[in-house]
Design a protein around this motif. Structure first.
Motif, short mmCIF file in Angstrom:
data_model
loop_
_atom_site.label_atom_id
_atom_site.label_comp_id
_atom_site.label_asym_id
_atom_site.label_seq_id
_atom_site.Cartn_x
_atom_site.Cartn_y
_atom_site.Cartn_z
N ARG A 75 0.84 -1.20 0.00
CA ARG A 75 0.00 0.00 0.00
C ARG A 75 0.87 1.25 0.00
N THR A 76 0.49 2.20 -0.82
CA THR A 76 1.12 3.51 -0.84
C THR A 76 0.04 4.56 -0.68
N ILE A 77 0.21 5.48 0.27
CA ILE A 77 -0.83 6.45 0.58
C ILE A 77 -0.20 7.77 0.98
N GLY A 78 -0.83 8.87 0.60
CA GLY A 78 -0.34 10.17 1.03
C GLY A 78 -0.56 11.25 -0.03
N TRP A 79 -0.07 12.45 0.28
CA TRP A 79 -0.21 13.63 -0.56
C TRP A 79 1.10 13.97 -1.25
N SER A 131 7.39 -7.19 7.69
CA SER A 131 6.70 -5.96 7.32
C SER A 131 7.73 -4.87 7.10
N ALA A 132 7.44 -3.97 6.19
CA ALA A 132 8.34 -2.85 5.91
C ALA A 132 7.51 -1.62 5.64
N GLY A 133 8.11 -0.47 5.84
CA GLY A 133 7.40 0.78 5.60
C GLY A 133 8.34 1.96 5.61
N GLY A 134 7.79 3.10 5.26
CA GLY A 134 8.57 4.33 5.21
C GLY A 134 8.11 5.20 4.07
N ASN A 135 8.81 6.29 3.84
CA ASN A 135 8.48 7.18 2.74
C ASN A 135 9.13 6.72 1.45
N ASP A 136 8.39 6.85 0.38
CA ASP A 136 8.88 6.43 -0.93
C ASP A 136 8.58 7.54 -1.93
N SER A 137 9.48 7.74 -2.88
CA SER A 137 9.27 8.76 -3.89
C SER A 137 8.05 8.41 -4.73
#
Length: 303
Positions: A75-79, A131-137
């Protein structure tokens, strides 16, 4: 990126070239808002989700059976911030009134939050997962054109414009429109412009398109893209207009079911491969969707 800016310059030049075809003397407000070149700042919220499940059973032939399953979700979510440029023209030609043409370019570039989960279970080993996560371009462009014809109603206070559309979209790494790829699309839609006052025009848009070679599914079938938008156009001066609004889009890449790594849409498959001295069975499924909301505000010049 250079190609995108070239498309933008070509779009502006195209509409400027059509400007002399129109009669610009005191048009109705709903006509005037379709004779503009505008630039807006944008903020785009995107939610892209994909996942899959697989099932494996192996019979060694000696009575020992291994069963395992796995599941994954991304999942990728954000502005992300960006900008858009719009150019449109409405004119009379060949004895036909209110012919319509428009070109649109938008760019988004920033970061969104990325999350992934993977779990695996087997009858002869301990469960495994991470599980992994963080900010992605995350980046993308939307290049499209529309042509249609407007119909004036309600004493020229309402303009309905059916149109056909086509274009090309690109995306970065957040899974929108094919995971870092570009895709063509084509479809149709309907625009509605209503003059609430002589200065304020409310605007609505509904569109549908087929995204060609959607990329997310193994069989690369076209997938439908649905769009809707609401906005406003307020005349500050005779030529300068304030524009604002929001646009929603949704695409489901479908649900794929597979057997032995070969995809077959729309029916259950489970491939069993026989070999000496045992058998091997594998089946799986995957699905994905992406939806987004783009808010924009800017200025437009009526020509």
């Amino acid at each position: 990126m250079r190609l995108s800016f070239r498309l933008l310059l070509s779009s502006l030049g195209f509409c400027a070239g059509l400007a002399p075809l129109a009669a610009f003397a005191d048009p109705a407000p709903v006509i005037a808002v379709n004779r503009e070149i505008g630039l807006s700042m944008t903020g785009t919220f995107r939610n892209s989700v994909s996942g899959g499940n697989s099932r494996l059973m192996e019979n060694s032939g000696s009575g020992f059976i291994t069963q395992s399953t796995s599941s994954s979700r991304y999942r990728t979510i954000g502005w992300t911030p960006g900008f858009q440029a719009d150019a449109s023209v409405m004119f009379n030609a060949f004895g036909i009134e209110n012919l319509y043409g428009a070109l649109h370019f938008s760019l988004e570039d920033g970061q969104r939050n990325y999350k992934s989960h993977y779990r695996s279970y087997s009858s002869n080993s301990a469960p495994y997962g991470f599980s992994a996560g963080g900010n992605d371009s995350s980046n993308g462009t939307d290049n499209r054109g529309e042509i249609g014809k407007g119909f004036l109603l309600l004493s020229d206070s309402l303009l309905l414009t059916p149109f056909i559309q086509g274009g090309y979209v690109t995306s970065g790494s957040d899974g929108d429109f094919g995971y870092g790829s570009g895709n063509y699309f084509a479809g149709a839609g309907l625009k509605a412009d209503y003059a609430l006052t002589s200065r304020l025009v409310l605007r609505g848009r509904f569109g549908w398109a087929e995204v060609l070679n959607s990329g997310i599914s193994y069989n690369n079938q076209p997938r439908p893209l649905w769009e809707g938008g609401l906005g406003m156009d307020y005349r500050l001066t005779q030529r300068l207009h304030l524009t604002a609004g929001g646009d929603y889009s949704y695409i489901s890449y479908g649900h794929d079911q597979e057997g032995n790594y070969s995809q077959h849409r729309g029916r259950n498959t489970s491939v069993i491969v026989s070999y000496l001295p045992g058998t091997y069975s594998y089946s799986g499924d995957s699905s994905a969707l992406s939806n987004g909301l783009k808010l924009h505000a800017g200025l437009a010049w009526q020509f």
